[in-house]
Scaffold this motif. Structure first.
Motif, short mmCIF file in Angstrom:
data_model
loop_
_atom_site.label_atom_id
_atom_site.label_comp_id
_atom_site.label_asym_id
_atom_site.label_seq_id
_atom_site.Cartn_x
_atom_site.Cartn_y
_atom_site.Cartn_z
N LEU A 24 60.43 15.84 19.30
CA LEU A 24 59.09 15.86 19.05
C LEU A 24 58.28 14.75 19.06
CD1 LEU A 24 58.57 19.51 17.81
CD2 LEU A 24 57.78 18.60 20.02
N GLY A 25 57.48 14.22 19.74
CA GLY A 25 56.74 13.04 19.68
C GLY A 25 57.15 12.35 21.00
N GLN A 26 58.44 12.52 21.65
CA GLN A 26 58.63 11.92 22.89
C GLN A 26 58.34 13.02 24.03
OE1 GLN A 26 62.63 10.71 22.13
NE2 GLN A 26 62.09 8.95 20.99
N THR A 27 57.85 14.24 23.71
CA THR A 27 57.60 15.29 24.39
C THR A 27 56.03 15.29 25.10
OG1 THR A 27 57.16 16.89 22.47
CG2 THR A 27 59.62 16.73 23.70
N ASP A 28 55.52 16.13 25.82
CA ASP A 28 54.41 16.03 26.21
C ASP A 28 54.18 17.79 25.53
OD1 ASP A 28 53.71 13.78 27.44
OD2 ASP A 28 54.42 14.50 29.24
N LEU A 29 52.73 18.01 25.37
CA LEU A 29 52.28 19.50 24.98
C LEU A 29 51.49 19.92 25.85
CD1 LEU A 29 51.59 18.61 21.33
CD2 LEU A 29 53.55 19.70 22.10
N GLU A 30 51.69 21.22 26.25
CA GLU A 30 50.59 22.06 27.22
C GLU A 30 49.70 22.52 26.31
OE1 GLU A 30 51.72 23.53 31.18
OE2 GLU A 30 51.57 25.36 30.08
N ILE A 31 48.47 22.58 26.30
CA ILE A 31 47.48 23.11 25.61
C ILE A 31 46.41 23.84 26.35
CG2 ILE A 31 45.68 22.56 23.88
CD1 ILE A 31 47.33 19.96 23.10
N ASN A 32 46.24 24.97 25.83
CA ASN A 32 45.11 25.92 26.77
C ASN A 32 43.87 25.60 26.18
OD1 ASN A 32 44.50 27.06 24.36
ND2 ASN A 32 45.76 29.08 24.87
N GLU A 33 42.96 26.54 26.90
CA GLU A 33 41.41 25.97 26.68
C GLU A 33 40.96 26.34 25.23
OE1 GLU A 33 42.14 30.27 28.09
OE2 GLU A 33 42.51 27.70 29.24
N LYS A 34 41.75 26.93 24.63
CA LYS A 34 41.44 27.48 23.28
C LYS A 34 41.90 26.36 22.35
CE LYS A 34 41.57 32.27 24.14
NZ LYS A 34 41.91 33.65 23.87
N GLY A 35 42.86 25.24 22.75
CA GLY A 35 43.34 24.46 21.95
C GLY A 35 44.87 24.85 21.25
N GLN A 36 45.33 25.85 21.91
CA GLN A 36 46.63 26.20 21.47
C GLN A 36 47.74 25.58 22.12
OE1 GLN A 36 45.83 30.56 22.22
NE2 GLN A 36 45.50 30.67 19.81
N ILE A 37 48.97 25.26 21.56
CA ILE A 37 49.94 24.83 22.29
C ILE A 37 50.55 25.81 23.18
CG2 ILE A 37 52.25 23.60 21.96
CD1 ILE A 37 51.19 22.32 19.35
N THR A 38 50.82 25.76 24.38
CA THR A 38 51.40 26.85 25.18
C THR A 38 52.61 26.41 25.53
OG1 THR A 38 50.35 26.06 26.93
CG2 THR A 38 49.21 27.73 26.03
N ALA A 39 53.07 25.14 25.55
CA ALA A 39 54.57 24.81 25.88
C ALA A 39 54.78 23.34 25.59
CB ALA A 39 54.63 25.06 27.54
N LEU A 40 56.14 23.13 25.42
CA LEU A 40 56.43 21.66 25.24
C LEU A 40 57.11 21.47 26.60
CD1 LEU A 40 58.87 22.26 22.06
CD2 LEU A 40 56.19 21.57 22.39
N ILE A 41 56.65 20.26 27.12
CA ILE A 41 57.44 19.71 28.46
C ILE A 41 58.20 18.42 27.95
CG2 ILE A 41 56.89 18.65 30.50
CD1 ILE A 41 54.37 20.01 30.38
N ILE A 42 59.62 18.55 27.96
CA ILE A 42 60.76 17.67 27.67
C ILE A 42 61.23 16.88 28.91
CG2 ILE A 42 62.77 17.35 26.12
CD1 ILE A 42 62.33 20.07 25.22
N PRO A 43 60.60 15.36 28.65
CA PRO A 43 61.49 14.82 29.89
C PRO A 43 62.99 14.55 29.68
CG PRO A 43 60.29 13.25 28.48
CD PRO A 43 60.04 14.57 27.82
N SER A 44 63.65 14.48 30.96
CA SER A 44 65.15 14.23 30.66
C SER A 44 65.02 12.81 30.85
CB SER A 44 65.97 14.96 31.93
OG SER A 44 65.83 16.14 31.89
N LEU A 45 66.02 12.15 30.14
CA LEU A 45 66.13 10.73 30.12
C LEU A 45 67.62 10.43 29.94
CD1 LEU A 45 63.71 9.67 27.15
CD2 LEU A 45 63.20 9.82 29.47
N LYS A 46 68.07 9.27 30.80
CA LYS A 46 69.40 8.80 30.75
C LYS A 46 69.42 7.25 30.41
CE LYS A 46 70.05 7.63 35.61
NZ LYS A 46 70.77 7.89 36.77
#
Length: 82
Positions: free
Chosen positions: A23-45
Motif C-alpha cells: 500500500l502506497g504503491q497502489t491507487d485507491l478508487e474513491i466514491n463521491e462520499k470520500g470512501q475507498i471502494t477499491a484498491l488498484i494494484i499495478p503488476s510490476l516486473k
C-alpha cells in the motif's frame, strides 16, 4: 483508520498465498462520499522497474483483515484485469 496508517503495509492474497504489492504503491478508487471502494494494484516486473500492463482491482469488501504489517485480501481470478 488514517491513510498514513495503511501506507507501507504488504498486500497478500490469501487464496493464492501471494504478495501482490505494498500500500502506497497502489491507487485507491474513491466514491463521491470520500470512501475507498477499491484498491488498484499495478503488476510490476523487473524488480518494480517496468510496468507489465495489467492491474488487479480489489473491491474494499474483499479485504479480510488489516494487520500491523499486512493487508489480507481474498479475491477471485476474474478480478485480475489485463
Amino acid at each position: 483508520m488514517r491513510l498514513s496508517e495503511l501506507s507501507g503495509k504488504e498486500i497478500v492474497d490469501v487464496a493464492r498465498a501471494e504478495r501482490l504489492g505494498v500500500l502506497g504503491q497502489t491507487d485507491l478508487e474513491i466514491n463521491e462520499k470520500g470512501q475507498i471502494t477499491a484498491l488498484i494494484i499495478p503488476s510490476l516486473k523487473w524488480f518494480g522497474l517496468k510496468r507489465q500492463g495489467h492491474e488487479i482491482k480489489v473491491p474494499w469488501e474483499h479485504i479480510k483483515k488489516i494487520g500491523s504489517d499486512m493487508v489480507i485480501i481474498d479475491i477471485v481470478e476474474t478480478q485480475y484485469e489485463e
